[in-house]
Design a protein around this motif. Structure first.
Motif, PDB file in Angstrom:
ATOM      1  N   UNK A   5     -12.690  15.544  10.047  1.00 32.33           N
ATOM      2  CA  UNK A   5     -12.836  14.828   8.744  1.00 32.33           C
ATOM      3  C   UNK A   5     -11.815  13.999   8.567  1.00 32.33           C
ATOM      4  N   UNK A   6     -11.990  12.994   7.607  1.00 32.47           N
ATOM      5  CA  UNK A   6     -10.784  11.976   7.217  1.00 32.47           C
ATOM      6  C   UNK A   6     -11.010  12.011   5.698  1.00 32.47           C
ATOM      7  N   UNK A   7      -9.776  12.202   5.037  1.00 32.69           N
ATOM      8  CA  UNK A   7      -9.676  11.950   3.428  1.00 32.69           C
ATOM      9  C   UNK A   7      -8.683  11.112   3.296  1.00 32.69           C
ATOM     10  N   UNK A   8      -8.625  10.175   2.061  1.00 30.81           N
ATOM     11  CA  UNK A   8      -7.611   9.392   1.929  1.00 30.81           C
ATOM     12  C   UNK A   8      -7.548   9.222   0.097  1.00 30.81           C
ATOM     13  N   UNK A   9      -6.418   9.244  -0.305  1.00 25.84           N
ATOM     14  CA  UNK A   9      -6.102   9.081  -1.800  1.00 25.84           C
ATOM     15  C   UNK A   9      -4.861   7.698  -1.615  1.00 25.84           C
ATOM     16  N   UNK A  10      -5.138   7.107  -2.724  1.00 25.76           N
ATOM     17  CA  UNK A  10      -3.862   5.827  -2.906  1.00 25.76           C
ATOM     18  C   UNK A  10      -2.473   6.254  -3.381  1.00 25.76           C
ATOM     19  N   UNK A  11      -2.645   7.433  -4.324  1.00 26.33           N
ATOM     20  CA  UNK A  11      -1.393   7.754  -4.608  1.00 26.33           C
ATOM     21  C   UNK A  11      -0.983   9.288  -4.489  1.00 26.33           C
ATOM     22  N   UNK A  12       0.269   9.682  -4.723  1.00 29.44           N
ATOM     23  CA  UNK A  12       0.379  11.104  -4.441  1.00 29.44           C
ATOM     24  C   UNK A  12       0.048  11.810  -5.972  1.00 29.44           C
ATOM     25  N   UNK A  13      -0.013  11.252  -6.870  1.00 33.39           N
ATOM     26  CA  UNK A  13      -0.719  11.722  -8.250  1.00 33.39           C
ATOM     27  C   UNK A  13      -2.150  12.084  -8.135  1.00 33.39           C
ATOM     28  N   UNK A  14      -2.660  11.862  -6.786  1.00 31.87           N
ATOM     29  CA  UNK A  14      -4.084  12.314  -6.620  1.00 31.87           C
ATOM     30  C   UNK A  14      -4.410  13.129  -5.626  1.00 31.87           C
ATOM     31  N   UNK A  15      -3.270  14.286  -5.718  1.00 31.61           N
ATOM     32  CA  UNK A  15      -3.339  15.131  -4.659  1.00 31.61           C
ATOM     33  C   UNK A  15      -4.428  16.199  -4.905  1.00 31.61           C
ATOM     34  N   UNK A  16      -4.850  16.216  -6.274  1.00 35.73           N
ATOM     35  CA  UNK A  16      -6.245  17.324  -6.341  1.00 35.73           C
ATOM     36  C   UNK A  16      -7.365  16.638  -5.906  1.00 35.73           C
ATOM     37  N   UNK A  17      -7.566  15.376  -5.702  1.00 41.98           N
ATOM     38  CA  UNK A  17      -8.553  14.472  -5.240  1.00 41.98           C
ATOM     39  C   UNK A  17      -8.618  14.609  -3.559  1.00 41.98           C
ATOM     40  N   UNK A  18      -7.383  14.848  -3.078  1.00 44.96           N
ATOM     41  CA  UNK A  18      -7.175  15.016  -1.677  1.00 44.96           C
ATOM     42  C   UNK A  18      -7.731  16.444  -1.364  1.00 44.96           C
ATOM     43  N   UNK A  19      -7.200  17.234  -2.220  1.00 42.00           N
ATOM     44  CA  UNK A  19      -7.526  18.694  -2.080  1.00 42.00           C
ATOM     45  C   UNK A  19      -9.335  18.843  -2.005  1.00 42.00           C
ATOM     46  N   UNK A  36      -4.468  10.671   4.783  1.00 44.88           N
ATOM     47  CA  UNK A  36      -3.587   9.781   4.431  1.00 44.88           C
ATOM     48  C   UNK A  36      -3.305   9.692   2.875  1.00 44.88           C
ATOM     49  N   UNK A  37      -1.969   9.474   2.441  1.00 46.68           N
ATOM     50  CA  UNK A  37      -1.823   9.340   1.095  1.00 46.68           C
ATOM     51  C   UNK A  37      -1.311   7.851   1.190  1.00 46.68           C
ATOM     52  N   UNK A  38      -2.086   6.809   0.928  1.00 47.14           N
ATOM     53  CA  UNK A  38      -1.726   5.607   1.156  1.00 47.14           C
ATOM     54  C   UNK A  38      -2.666   4.497   0.343  1.00 47.14           C
ATOM     55  N   UNK A  39      -2.283   3.489   0.086  1.00 50.48           N
ATOM     56  CA  UNK A  39      -3.044   2.404  -0.703  1.00 50.48           C
ATOM     57  C   UNK A  39      -4.188   1.978   0.364  1.00 50.48           C
ATOM     58  N   UNK A  40      -5.296   1.719  -0.200  1.00 51.33           N
ATOM     59  CA  UNK A  40      -6.183   1.123   0.705  1.00 51.33           C
ATOM     60  C   UNK A  40      -5.913   0.035   0.967  1.00 51.33           C
ATOM     61  N   UNK A  41      -5.143  -0.844   0.378  1.00 50.88           N
ATOM     62  CA  UNK A  41      -4.638  -2.101   0.449  1.00 50.88           C
ATOM     63  C   UNK A  41      -3.597  -2.174   1.986  1.00 50.88           C
ATOM     64  N   UNK A  42      -3.221  -1.147   2.393  1.00 52.66           N
ATOM     65  CA  UNK A  42      -2.351  -0.903   3.295  1.00 52.66           C
ATOM     66  C   UNK A  42      -3.195  -1.014   4.739  1.00 52.66           C
ATOM     67  N   UNK A  43      -3.064  -1.659   5.656  1.00 47.78           N
ATOM     68  CA  UNK A  43      -3.892  -1.824   6.879  1.00 47.78           C
ATOM     69  C   UNK A  43      -3.465  -0.430   7.673  1.00 47.78           C
ATOM     70  N   UNK A  44      -2.265  -0.077   7.641  1.00 52.20           N
ATOM     71  CA  UNK A  44      -1.780   1.016   8.615  1.00 52.20           C
ATOM     72  C   UNK A  44      -2.195   2.148   8.003  1.00 52.20           C
ATOM     73  N   UNK A  45      -2.827   3.170   8.699  1.00 52.04           N
ATOM     74  CA  UNK A  45      -3.470   4.440   8.006  1.00 52.04           C
ATOM     75  C   UNK A  45      -3.026   5.426   9.339  1.00 52.04           C
ATOM     76  N   UNK A  46      -1.864   6.009   9.320  1.00 50.45           N
ATOM     77  CA  UNK A  46      -1.650   6.963  10.518  1.00 50.45           C
ATOM     78  C   UNK A  46      -2.635   8.001  10.455  1.00 50.45           C
TER      79      UNK A  46
END
Length: 187
Positions: A5-19, A36-46
């Motif tokens: 599975x792969x989950x991504x949110x843009x900010x740490x404030x969205x941890x409930x969405x990540x969960x 990943x907790x990183x903006x979708x505008x960032x191309x690097x997603x570890x």
């Protein structure tokens, strides 16, 4: 065949969405969930890169929403194409999309065509906008740091044999600017 599975949110404030994403992915059989907790505008997603390294041909990548895979339609489709190239099945819950079904492939190809069209329109609009601005006498780019008198002064200092670093310090510019003047690239 493994399911990741792969989950991504843009900010740490969205941890409930990540969960919530992680829980949904685990309930649907994901053996491992990459995040990943990183903006979708960032191309690097570890997290996504780690998922790619973990997945093998025949495995499945599961996402709650297709837009989690990229920062734009084009980027998402590039990721989808990379998965397809590697023989990894993609399932997106929001669209009930499965890349191994004929309907799923049709949707993917239609989206790819629309993304290509969108990219071509953007290039065309940008070209038209730049031409319009030039016609009105506006020029894009960064403003020059040296006036024409400053360029003449730099050339005189170079001719006198002063070091580039000293000339740069005197004029408050970078050494690169001075070397560009010396090479005739700064007109």
């Amino acid at each position: 065949m493994a399911i990741a599975g792969y989950a991504r949110v843009s900010t740490r404030d969205q941890n409930s969405s990540l969960s919530t994403q992680k829980q949904a992915l685990e309930e649907l059989g994901s053996q491992k969930v990459f995040c990943d907790v990183i903006s979708g505008s960032k191309s690097a997603r570890p997290g996504l890169r780690a998922a790619f390294e973990w997945l093998r041909s025949g495995d499945t990548l599961l996402v709650t929403r297709l837009d989690r895979l990229g920062r734009s339609t084009v980027d998402t489709l590039r990721t989808v194409a990379e998965l397809e190239e590697r023989g990894v099945r993609l399932k997106a819950l929001d669209l009930d999309l499965d890349s191994t079904t004929p309907a799923g492939r049709l949707v993917m190809r239609t989206m790819a065509s629309l993304a290509e069209w969108e990219r071509e329109l953007l290039v065309e609009r940008t070209r038209d906008g730049l031409a319009h601005a030039r016609a009105q006498g506006r020029v894009g780019g960064r403003p020059r740091v040296l006036s024409s008198a400053g360029v003449d002064a730099v050339k005189a200092a170079l001719a006198a044999g002063l070091p580039v670093a000293q000339i740069a310090a005197l004029h408050g510019v970078s050494r690169r600017t001075i070397t560009r003047v010396r090479a005739g690239e700064y007109d």
